[in-house]
Write a protein that holds these residues in place. Structure first.
Motif, PDB file in Angstrom:
ATOM      1  N   UNK A  68      35.037 152.309  19.251  1.00 19.13           N
ATOM      2  CA  UNK A  68      35.844 151.921  18.660  1.00 19.13           C
ATOM      3  C   UNK A  68      37.167 150.915  19.026  1.00 19.13           C
ATOM      4  N   UNK A  69      37.908 149.490  18.649  1.00 22.75           N
ATOM      5  CA  UNK A  69      38.885 148.972  19.449  1.00 22.75           C
ATOM      6  C   UNK A  69      39.600 148.127  18.105  1.00 22.75           C
ATOM      7  N   UNK A  70      40.786 146.964  18.704  1.00 25.78           N
ATOM      8  CA  UNK A  70      40.947 146.468  18.274  1.00 25.78           C
ATOM      9  C   UNK A  70      41.029 146.227  17.085  1.00 25.78           C
ATOM     10  N   UNK A  71      41.448 146.986  15.519  1.00 18.94           N
ATOM     11  CA  UNK A  71      40.684 146.429  14.075  1.00 18.94           C
ATOM     12  C   UNK A  71      41.412 144.859  13.805  1.00 18.94           C
ATOM     13  N   UNK A  72      40.223 144.445  13.223  1.00 17.98           N
ATOM     14  CA  UNK A  72      40.400 143.136  12.117  1.00 17.98           C
ATOM     15  C   UNK A  72      41.420 142.797  11.882  1.00 17.98           C
ATOM     16  N   UNK A  73      40.889 143.830  10.779  1.00 19.66           N
ATOM     17  CA  UNK A  73      42.253 143.374   9.564  1.00 19.66           C
ATOM     18  C   UNK A  73      42.843 145.424   9.190  1.00 19.66           C
ATOM     19  N   UNK A  74      44.098 145.266   9.506  1.00 20.19           N
ATOM     20  CA  UNK A  74      44.971 146.029   9.398  1.00 20.19           C
ATOM     21  C   UNK A  74      45.209 146.096   7.987  1.00 20.19           C
ATOM     22  N   UNK A  75      45.586 147.804   7.165  1.00 25.89           N
ATOM     23  CA  UNK A  75      45.139 147.980   6.187  1.00 25.89           C
ATOM     24  C   UNK A  75      46.746 146.386   5.440  1.00 25.89           C
ATOM     25  N   UNK A  76      45.902 146.091   3.901  1.00 24.79           N
ATOM     26  CA  UNK A  76      47.408 144.578   3.945  1.00 24.79           C
ATOM     27  C   UNK A  76      47.196 143.557   4.749  1.00 24.79           C
ATOM     28  N   UNK A  77      46.652 143.959   6.047  1.00 19.27           N
ATOM     29  CA  UNK A  77      45.920 142.350   7.003  1.00 19.27           C
ATOM     30  C   UNK A  77      45.491 141.441   6.379  1.00 19.27           C
ATOM     31  N   UNK A  78      45.062 140.331   6.780  1.00 15.29           N
ATOM     32  CA  UNK A  78      44.660 138.862   5.990  1.00 15.29           C
ATOM     33  C   UNK A  78      44.144 138.282   7.579  1.00 15.29           C
ATOM     34  N   UNK A  79      43.370 137.105   7.199  1.00 13.74           N
ATOM     35  CA  UNK A  79      43.597 135.804   7.485  1.00 13.74           C
ATOM     36  C   UNK A  79      43.807 134.767   6.433  1.00 13.74           C
ATOM     37  N   UNK A  80      44.359 134.347   6.581  1.00 15.01           N
ATOM     38  CA  UNK A  80      45.293 133.501   5.807  1.00 15.01           C
ATOM     39  C   UNK A  80      44.415 132.221   5.851  1.00 15.01           C
ATOM     40  N   UNK A  81      44.538 131.225   4.443  1.00 14.00           N
ATOM     41  CA  UNK A  81      44.160 130.674   4.054  1.00 14.00           C
ATOM     42  C   UNK A  81      43.630 129.767   5.518  1.00 14.00           C
ATOM     43  N   UNK A  82      42.840 129.457   5.621  1.00 14.86           N
ATOM     44  CA  UNK A  82      42.037 128.250   6.395  1.00 14.86           C
ATOM     45  C   UNK A  82      40.777 127.627   6.319  1.00 14.86           C
TER      46      UNK A  82
END
Length: 191
Positions: A68-82
């Motif tokens: 396990x490592x750093x989480x890409x997306x926390x709950x309700x996390x996002x990679x915004x429009x790009x």
């Protein structure tokens, strides 16, 4: 005269054809292991690379996915429009649930192509189109992305539009987004 016209047309086609075909240039080396400092590398194909004579198998290995490592997306996390102007992206969900999507170009009606992805699902974002990822779940989500270019580029839409330096005239953005200029100024101040 007719043969002269044909030659002229062929000549014009020959001049325009190379301009119409675009892709990443072929790498000038078999691989490029990135370096932290230009002083410790060689400059090849627009990148600073580790000297190929001292590259070893450990430069191509990682055990980071075994624990396990750093989480890409926390709950309700996002990679915004790009967008990646020079690359197609493929995304594989390893853990959790993501809402992903992209929007086609103006020419194609700005259609949204969206899907909810679960573990093991794969989604492809076409080169240059605006796309996003959002964690719908109550638990962390992890995904692995790969890009088809060694220099994909990234343009985060909100940062670019509202965080440019110097700022875009708020009246221009207010008209474009059909919003009050004060709302635009507020958005620009956030970036």
């Amino acid at each position: 005269m007719k043969s002269l016209s044909c030659i002229a047309v062929l000549f014009l086609l020959a001049l325009t054809l190379p301009l119409a075909i675009a892709s990443d240039p072929s790498p000038l080396q078999d691989f490029c292991v990135g370096v932290n400092s230009p002083a410790s590398g060689v400059f090849v194909n627009g990148k600073f690379c580790k000297d190929p004579r001292i590259v070893n198998a450990d430069d191509f290995f990682s055990s980071v996915l075994n624990r396990p490592g750093n989480v890409n997306y926390a709950p309700n996390g996002q990679n915004p429009p790009h967008t990646h102007p020079r690359a197609t992206e493929i995304l594989v969900v390893q853990q959790g649930t993501l809402l992903v999507g992209f929007v086609s170009s103006n020419q194609d009606g700005n259609r949204l192509f969206a899907k909810t992805l679960n573990v093991g699902d794969v989604f492809v974002f076409p080169e240059g189109l605006i796309h996003f990822q959002f964690n719908l779940g109550r638990t962390p989500a992890v995904a692995i992305a790969a890009l088809s270019s060694q220099n994909a580029g990234v343009i985060t839409i909100a940062n670019t539009v509202f965080g440019s330096n110097p700022a875009i005239d708020p009246n221009v953005l207010a008209r474009a987004f059909q919003m009050d200029a004060n709302v635009i100024r507020d958005l620009q101040n956030r970036f």
